[in-house]
Design an enzyme around this catalytic site. Structure first.
Site, PDB file in Angstrom:
ATOM      1  N   LYS A 111       0.838  -1.206   0.000  1.00 19.13           N
ATOM      2  CA  LYS A 111       0.000   0.000   0.000  1.00 19.13           C
ATOM      3  C   LYS A 111       0.873   1.257   0.000  1.00 19.13           C
ATOM      4  CE  LYS A 111      -4.032  -1.945   0.147  1.00 19.13           C
ATOM      5  NZ  LYS A 111      -4.843  -2.006  -1.050  1.00 19.13           N
ATOM      6  N   LYS A 194      -2.177 -11.732  -9.957  1.00 20.45           N
ATOM      7  CA  LYS A 194      -3.388 -11.986  -9.166  1.00 20.45           C
ATOM      8  C   LYS A 194      -4.584 -11.260  -9.758  1.00 20.45           C
ATOM      9  CE  LYS A 194      -5.027 -10.416  -4.901  1.00 20.45           C
ATOM     10  NZ  LYS A 194      -4.754  -9.705  -3.673  1.00 20.45           N
ATOM     11  N   LYS A 197      -9.930  -6.833  -8.233  1.00 22.02           N
ATOM     12  CA  LYS A 197     -10.931  -5.876  -8.699  1.00 22.02           C
ATOM     13  C   LYS A 197     -10.378  -4.461  -8.747  1.00 22.02           C
ATOM     14  CE  LYS A 197     -12.639  -6.971  -4.197  1.00 22.02           C
ATOM     15  NZ  LYS A 197     -13.544  -7.889  -3.575  1.00 22.02           N
TER      16      LYS A 197
END
Ligand code: TYM
Length: 331
Positions: A111, A194, A197
């Protein structure tokens, strides 16, 4: 009988990664274990959704849980924020979680790299909230995809630390679990490792996608210029297409295209056409049920009320025992 807990963040529609990584195991585990499956709406606040988006996404996940075959009579299906005991346990666990170990968590470091403008305390303490979700029901097994492995390791650390601190064998050690042989990681159509969304809408196939959308996405999937020699190792993008074929197509189909690849005769267009038809066949029953359930507000409300009640009974028991262990005793 094992106690099973798992959750999914409501950040959009569920995709094939969520299904094969987690939900497929949920559906099987609900038959024999005591299962708690929830929509992790506290967790999704780290991305600051609007109230409308948050509510809409929670409804989407609930509908898609049910469309996937989760049975509210067998498993406890609930919304995380309907069980505020989770937040209380999270607060307690945070007191014994060290900044260093939280900062070393791979998903937190990721992040920092990808969204440096929004590194909030919720992201740092994401693993303690997740641990709280799991140990609030004293879970043994946590069906998740491969990407959650480290979070489970941290959950064990926090559970064990609590037991050691209070010198009591209270929380079991939960393990990441899959009904498959190994934890699953479904790759993206865009060549990424991976399916996700958030990164790229075109990388993911959603359970709610129409046949037309699926065909478009699969036909647009990233490929390469093709193998130049016999048995050439596959590039990541091609490896991804074969991985998807491996879970969605028959063994014969997979072997057929693999043979064509290994002998340099493959035409990616043909492979994608076959894959898109196999995906459509798989997704169609889900998307039809999803449409039906969306209009059944009364039923959804009933499911959620029943789930909240069952989840709170379990969570209240744990919290009252934990309060006692910690020393929050009544006079
Ligand atoms: P989330 O919402 O990102 O994903 C939900 C579940 O889907 C799995 N998954 C995948 N599996 C295989 N391949 C993929 N491409 C793929 N993408 C997603 C995830 O591994 C996960 O099992 N932190 C969790 C939510 C959570 C939770 C919990 C899970 C909150 N508290 C307690 C278990 C127990 C998350 O963000 O999952």
């Amino acid at each position: 009988m094992s106690i099973v807990v798992s959750g999914i963040r409501p950040t959009g529609n569920l995709h094939l990664g969520n299904y094969f990584g987690a939900i497929k195991s949920f559906v099987r585990m609900q038959q024999e274990d005591q299962c708690f499956f929830f929509i992790a709406d506290y967790h999704s606040l780290t991305t600051h959704p609007t109230p409308g988006d948050l509510h809409g996404n929670v409804k989407n996940v609930l509908v898609e849980f049910l469309a996937s075959g989760l049975d509210p009579e067998k498993a406890t299906l609930y919304i995380q924020s309907d069980v505020p005991e989770v937040a209380e346990l999270y607060l307690m666990l945070n007191m014994n979680a060290y900044i260093g170990e939280l900062e070393r968590c791979t998903s937190f470091k990721e992040k920092i790299r990808t969204q440096p403008q929004n590194i909030n305390a919720g992201l740092l303490t994401y693993p303690t909230l997740m641990a709280s979700d799991i140990i609030i029901h004293k879970a043994h097994k946590v069906p998740v995809g491969k990407d959650q492995e480290q979070h489970l390791e941290m959950t064990r650390t926090f559970a064990n630390r609590f037991n050691r601190l209070y010198n009591i064998d209270y929380f079991p050690e939960p393990v990441a679990y899959s009904f498959e042989q190994n934890l699953v990681k479904i790759p993206g159509l865009d060549g990424s490792l991976k399916m996700s969304k958030s990164d790229n809408e075109n990388s993911a196939i959603f359970l709610a996608d129409t046949a037309e959308v699926i065909r478009k996405k699969v036909m647009r999937a990233v490929t390469d210029t093709g193998p130049a020699e016999i048995n050439q190792p596959k590039t990541q993008a091609i490896e991804n297409l074969f991985s998807l074929m491996n879970v969605l197509s028959s063994t014969e189909t997979y072997d057929h295209f693999n043979e064509l690849y290994n002998t340099c005769q493959i035409r990616y267009g043909d492979m994608k056409k076959q894959l898109s038809e196999d995906v459509v066949r798989f997704v169609e029953p889900f998307s039809e049920k999803i449409k039906e359930l969306h209009s059944n507000g009364d039923y959804l409300r009933k499911v959620i009320e029943m789930g909240a009640e069952k989840a709170r009974i379990s969570a209240r028991k744990t919290i009252s025992e934990v309060r006692e262990i910690i020393g929050f005793k009544s006079f």
